[in-house]
Design a protein around this motif. Structure first.
Motif, PDB file in Angstrom:
ATOM      1  N   THR A 214      11.652 -72.615 -24.904  1.00 29.42           N
ATOM      2  CA  THR A 214      13.063 -72.910 -25.179  1.00 29.42           C
ATOM      3  C   THR A 214      13.961 -71.752 -24.744  1.00 29.42           C
ATOM      4  O   THR A 214      15.067 -71.975 -24.233  1.00 29.42           O
ATOM      5  N   ALA A 215      13.483 -70.524 -24.910  1.00 32.01           N
ATOM      6  CA  ALA A 215      14.275 -69.373 -24.453  1.00 32.01           C
ATOM      7  C   ALA A 215      14.449 -69.404 -22.944  1.00 32.01           C
ATOM      8  O   ALA A 215      15.531 -69.118 -22.418  1.00 32.01           O
ATOM      9  N   ARG A 216      13.373 -69.770 -22.236  1.00 37.77           N
ATOM     10  CA  ARG A 216      13.475 -69.882 -20.772  1.00 37.77           C
ATOM     11  C   ARG A 216      14.470 -70.968 -20.379  1.00 37.77           C
ATOM     12  O   ARG A 216      15.268 -70.794 -19.436  1.00 37.77           O
ATOM     13  N   ALA A 217      14.462 -72.105 -21.088  1.00 39.23           N
ATOM     14  CA  ALA A 217      15.389 -73.189 -20.773  1.00 39.23           C
ATOM     15  C   ALA A 217      16.838 -72.762 -20.983  1.00 39.23           C
ATOM     16  O   ALA A 217      17.718 -73.073 -20.167  1.00 39.23           O
ATOM     17  N   ILE A 218      17.110 -72.034 -22.052  1.00 37.01           N
ATOM     18  CA  ILE A 218      18.479 -71.597 -22.326  1.00 37.01           C
ATOM     19  C   ILE A 218      18.949 -70.581 -21.298  1.00 37.01           C
ATOM     20  O   ILE A 218      20.137 -70.548 -20.923  1.00 37.01           O
ATOM     21  N   LEU A 219      18.041 -69.745 -20.797  1.00 42.50           N
ATOM     22  CA  LEU A 219      18.414 -68.783 -19.753  1.00 42.50           C
ATOM     23  C   LEU A 219      18.954 -69.490 -18.511  1.00 42.50           C
ATOM     24  O   LEU A 219      19.749 -68.915 -17.755  1.00 42.50           O
ATOM     25  N   GLU A 220      18.540 -70.724 -18.298  1.00 34.57           N
ATOM     26  CA  GLU A 220      18.980 -71.460 -17.112  1.00 34.57           C
ATOM     27  C   GLU A 220      20.477 -71.730 -17.136  1.00 34.57           C
ATOM     28  O   GLU A 220      21.073 -72.037 -16.101  1.00 34.57           O
ATOM     29  N   GLN A 221      21.090 -71.621 -18.291  1.00 35.45           N
ATOM     30  CA  GLN A 221      22.535 -71.846 -18.389  1.00 35.45           C
ATOM     31  C   GLN A 221      23.340 -70.683 -17.827  1.00 35.45           C
ATOM     32  O   GLN A 221      24.539 -70.820 -17.587  1.00 35.45           O
ATOM     33  N   ASP A 222      22.705 -69.530 -17.623  1.00 31.35           N
ATOM     34  CA  ASP A 222      23.413 -68.324 -17.196  1.00 31.35           C
ATOM     35  C   ASP A 222      23.246 -68.072 -15.703  1.00 31.35           C
ATOM     36  O   ASP A 222      22.437 -68.713 -15.019  1.00 31.35           O
ATOM     37  N   ASP A 223      24.009 -67.152 -15.190  1.00 29.43           N
ATOM     38  CA  ASP A 223      23.972 -66.799 -13.772  1.00 29.43           C
ATOM     39  C   ASP A 223      22.612 -66.181 -13.418  1.00 29.43           C
ATOM     40  O   ASP A 223      22.260 -65.109 -13.949  1.00 29.43           O
ATOM     41  N   ALA A 270      16.587 -79.893 -19.816  1.00 29.13           N
ATOM     42  CA  ALA A 270      16.968 -80.688 -20.988  1.00 29.13           C
ATOM     43  C   ALA A 270      15.793 -80.874 -21.935  1.00 29.13           C
ATOM     44  O   ALA A 270      15.919 -80.671 -23.151  1.00 29.13           O
ATOM     45  N   ASP A 271      14.633 -81.263 -21.394  1.00 31.72           N
ATOM     46  CA  ASP A 271      13.474 -81.507 -22.254  1.00 31.72           C
ATOM     47  C   ASP A 271      13.036 -80.242 -22.975  1.00 31.72           C
ATOM     48  O   ASP A 271      12.704 -80.265 -24.165  1.00 31.72           O
ATOM     49  N   ALA A 272      13.013 -79.121 -22.240  1.00 31.89           N
ATOM     50  CA  ALA A 272      12.591 -77.862 -22.858  1.00 31.89           C
ATOM     51  C   ALA A 272      13.590 -77.400 -23.913  1.00 31.89           C
ATOM     52  O   ALA A 272      13.204 -76.847 -24.947  1.00 31.89           O
ATOM     53  N   THR A 273      14.869 -77.642 -23.687  1.00 32.79           N
ATOM     54  CA  THR A 273      15.878 -77.253 -24.675  1.00 32.79           C
ATOM     55  C   THR A 273      15.738 -78.077 -25.953  1.00 32.79           C
ATOM     56  O   THR A 273      15.814 -77.535 -27.066  1.00 32.79           O
ATOM     57  N   TRP A 274      15.510 -79.377 -25.825  1.00 36.73           N
ATOM     58  CA  TRP A 274      15.359 -80.227 -27.010  1.00 36.73           C
ATOM     59  C   TRP A 274      14.134 -79.854 -27.830  1.00 36.73           C
ATOM     60  O   TRP A 274      14.067 -80.165 -29.028  1.00 36.73           O
ATOM     61  N   ARG A 275      13.163 -79.162 -27.244  1.00 29.40           N
ATOM     62  CA  ARG A 275      11.993 -78.721 -28.000  1.00 29.40           C
ATOM     63  C   ARG A 275      12.383 -77.780 -29.148  1.00 29.40           C
ATOM     64  O   ARG A 275      11.596 -77.541 -30.060  1.00 29.40           O
ATOM     65  N   LEU A 276      13.610 -77.256 -29.118  1.00 29.75           N
ATOM     66  CA  LEU A 276      14.093 -76.444 -30.241  1.00 29.75           C
ATOM     67  C   LEU A 276      14.010 -77.225 -31.548  1.00 29.75           C
ATOM     68  O   LEU A 276      13.742 -76.645 -32.613  1.00 29.75           O
ATOM     69  N   GLU A 277      14.230 -78.533 -31.478  1.00 31.43           N
ATOM     70  CA  GLU A 277      14.240 -79.331 -32.705  1.00 31.43           C
ATOM     71  C   GLU A 277      12.832 -79.575 -33.236  1.00 31.43           C
ATOM     72  O   GLU A 277      12.656 -79.804 -34.435  1.00 31.43           O
ATOM     73  N   GLY A 278      11.820 -79.539 -32.382  1.00 27.68           N
ATOM     74  CA  GLY A 278      10.450 -79.545 -32.867  1.00 27.68           C
ATOM     75  C   GLY A 278      10.046 -78.162 -33.350  1.00 27.68           C
ATOM     76  O   GLY A 278       9.324 -78.018 -34.349  1.00 27.68           O
ATOM     77  N   LEU A 279      10.537 -77.147 -32.664  1.00 27.28           N
ATOM     78  CA  LEU A 279      10.216 -75.771 -33.039  1.00 27.28           C
ATOM     79  C   LEU A 279      10.688 -75.462 -34.455  1.00 27.28           C
ATOM     80  O   LEU A 279       9.989 -74.771 -35.210  1.00 27.28           O
ATOM     81  N   PRO A 299      20.645 -73.834 -34.897  1.00 33.49           N
ATOM     82  CA  PRO A 299      21.186 -72.661 -34.189  1.00 33.49           C
ATOM     83  C   PRO A 299      20.032 -71.845 -33.628  1.00 33.49           C
ATOM     84  O   PRO A 299      19.130 -71.438 -34.357  1.00 33.49           O
ATOM     85  N   LEU A 300      20.058 -71.621 -32.335  1.00 30.16           N
ATOM     86  CA  LEU A 300      18.858 -71.106 -31.675  1.00 30.16           C
ATOM     87  C   LEU A 300      18.556 -69.642 -31.972  1.00 30.16           C
ATOM     88  O   LEU A 300      17.391 -69.276 -32.189  1.00 30.16           O
ATOM     89  N   ASN A 301      19.534 -68.769 -31.983  1.00 30.13           N
ATOM     90  CA  ASN A 301      19.229 -67.341 -32.150  1.00 30.13           C
ATOM     91  C   ASN A 301      18.602 -67.002 -33.500  1.00 30.13           C
ATOM     92  O   ASN A 301      17.598 -66.282 -33.550  1.00 30.13           O
ATOM     93  N   PRO A 302      19.126 -67.501 -34.625  1.00 30.98           N
ATOM     94  CA  PRO A 302      18.444 -67.227 -35.896  1.00 30.98           C
ATOM     95  C   PRO A 302      17.029 -67.799 -35.937  1.00 30.98           C
ATOM     96  O   PRO A 302      16.131 -67.179 -36.518  1.00 30.98           O
ATOM     97  N   LEU A 303      16.832 -68.960 -35.332  1.00 32.97           N
ATOM     98  CA  LEU A 303      15.495 -69.556 -35.295  1.00 32.97           C
ATOM     99  C   LEU A 303      14.544 -68.667 -34.513  1.00 32.97           C
ATOM    100  O   LEU A 303      13.441 -68.341 -34.973  1.00 32.97           O
ATOM    101  N   TRP A 304      14.963 -68.253 -33.317  1.00 27.69           N
ATOM    102  CA  TRP A 304      14.097 -67.385 -32.497  1.00 27.69           C
ATOM    103  C   TRP A 304      13.806 -66.075 -33.216  1.00 27.69           C
ATOM    104  O   TRP A 304      12.672 -65.588 -33.193  1.00 27.69           O
ATOM    105  N   CYS A 305      14.826 -65.512 -33.842  1.00 30.76           N
ATOM    106  CA  CYS A 305      14.650 -64.235 -34.538  1.00 30.76           C
ATOM    107  C   CYS A 305      13.606 -64.365 -35.644  1.00 30.76           C
ATOM    108  O   CYS A 305      12.801 -63.454 -35.867  1.00 30.76           O
ATOM    109  N   SER A 306      13.596 -65.509 -36.340  1.00 34.80           N
ATOM    110  CA  SER A 306      12.647 -65.698 -37.440  1.00 34.80           C
ATOM    111  C   SER A 306      11.201 -65.719 -36.963  1.00 34.80           C
ATOM    112  O   SER A 306      10.275 -65.503 -37.742  1.00 34.80           O
TER     113      SER A 306
END
Length: 426
Positions: A214-223, A270-279, A299-306
């Motif tokens: 999911t972190a890799r998928a979100i990175l795709e939104q950036d330059d 899209a598919d990798a980003t939605w995996r946040l909800e299973g995570l 919210p992705l950052n608090p989830l990843w941090c945990s």
């Protein structure tokens, strides 16, 4: 040489959405009717001698009953004559999800290499969560072969399946079997015979793998040229290597993780980003995070941090001392996720309000656990509105969220070994 004819088949029946998509993504498009009832959408690329045309053909009568069921039975009969491969049963089941179809006409015929009309076709198919039918087989939304008349040698291991793999009546033997695999169960009933619930260590590894994906998928939104983004990506890969979870990745996940920045397909992202909800369900099971309401994305950052993203010490501590919630807690969550997913899925298939509270008490596969779910006039609420009045974008987000959380809850309860193959049946 003439190319094969191509038709889109999809579970999402939305001609007006197709019209809006083409206006946004096509260079020039002309429709011969209103957005909901058009029959031909003519997309033109280039001008003069370089002009290329792609016409999408739409007929609501074609995908309406009673003829549609016969069409799908015919498709299953056609695919049944293909050579037996491990994918055949799944393809036959996939046809039960189709509710929509579009034909295509290319003038002149398309070039398989670099034709911009194919890029538009693929993007539209992805948006519809569909597949491409040709006489020689079934292709995914990027044109890769899912199922081939040449047998297993013609299938692409990297081809991606639509999100929903089956939709059959509860009254049919197949539908009853699918439902039984996913129906609510009391904690003392236990999972069905042959189930293999994951051990705490496996849940921890799977959670960290999904964290990376999911972190890799979100990175795709950036330059992708940004030094900060490139450094973060390098840190992500180093983190994965340091905590030693590489064997946990499924092949499509590994492809997402290692695909260069800026090169994920829209479907992969899209598919990798939605995996946040299973995570978030796995993080809850590991006592690391609470699951948001059914109509809110996590919210992705608090989830990843945990879970220790980019902090090898924290992640390794999770791997060394994983602790799961009780089977009773997991059972209760699974049953509520079934109820939420069932109601959203039912609304998607037959859009109308219902007395969900009464249904939950009396349905033949219940009672359903709707404890804590917000209701308006007896029906499930989304954002404070009764489900049939909710904004379409919020409804779609809630449906995707419910599917991912249901898959995760079922995997925790009974497996199987491969996370992405856990049941999402309702």
């Amino acid at each position: 040489m003439a190319q094969e004819p191509i038709n889109i088949f999809a579970r999402i029946a939305d001609p007006a959405g197709v019209a809006a998509f083409l206006r946004e993504h096509a260079p020039r498009v002309e429709l011969d009717g209103p957005d909901g009832t058009w029959e031909n959408a003519v997309v033109t690329f280039g001008r003069g001698r370089s002009e290329q045309v792609l016409t999408f053909r739409h007929s609501a009568e074609y995908y309406s009953e009673p003829g549609w069921s016969d069409q799908m039975a015919g498709m299953r009969g056609y695919f049944a004559r293909f050579p037996d491969t491990p994918r055949k049963e799944k393809v036959l089941l996939l046809t039960t999800t189709f509710r929509f179809s579009l034909g295509t006409l290319f003038e002149p015929d398309f070039d398989p290499d670099g034709d911009p009309r194919l890029s538009l076709l693929f993007a539209l198919t992805q948006a519809l969560d569909g597949v491409l039918f040709t006489p020689s087989g079934l292709r995914d939304a990027s044109g890769r072969v899912l199922f081939s008349a040449r047998g297993e040698e013609g299938e692409d291991p990297g081809a991606e399946w639509p999100k929903v793999h089956g939709s059959v009546s509860l009254d049919s033997p197949l539908g009853a079997a699918m439902h039984d695999a996913s129906r609510p169960r009391a904690a003392d009933e236990g999972p069905p015979e042959g189930a293999a619930p994951p051990a705490p260590g496996r849940v921890a590894r799977r959670a960290l793998a999904l964290t990376a994906v999911t972190a890799r998928a979100i990175l795709e939104q950036d330059d992708p040229q940004s030094e900060t983004v490139q450094r973060t990506y390098a840190d992500l890969l180093a983190w994965v290597g340091e905590i030693g979870i590489d064997p946990e990745f499924e092949p499509p996940e590994r492809e997402v993780l290692h695909r260069p920045l800026g090169q994920l397909t829209g479907r992969q992202q899209a598919d990798a980003t939605w995996r946040l909800e299973g995570l978030v369900v796995l993080a809850w099971a590991l006592k690391r995070y609470e699951i948001p309401p059914h109509d809110e994305v996590v919210p992705l950052n608090p989830l990843w941090c945990s879970l220790g993203l980019l902090n090898a010490g924290d992640a390794q501590d999770l791997l060394a001392r994983p602790e799961l919630r009780s089977r009773e807690e997991i059972s209760a969550l699974r049953n509520r996720q079934f109820a939420v997913h069932w109601r959203l899925r039912d609304q998607y298939l037959a859009p109308k309000p219902m007395d969900f509270a009464a249904f939950a008490r009396t349905c033949r596969f219940g009672p359903l656990d709707i404890t804590g779910l917000p209701l308006v006039e007896g029906d499930l609420a989304i954002g404070g509105e009764r489900i049939d009045r909710a904004p379409p974008e919020r409804f779609r987000a809630a449906l995707s969220t419910a599917l991912e959380r249901h898959v995760a809850a079922n995997w925790l309860w009974e497996g199987p070994e491969t996370y992405s193959e856990a049941s999402s049946a309702t």
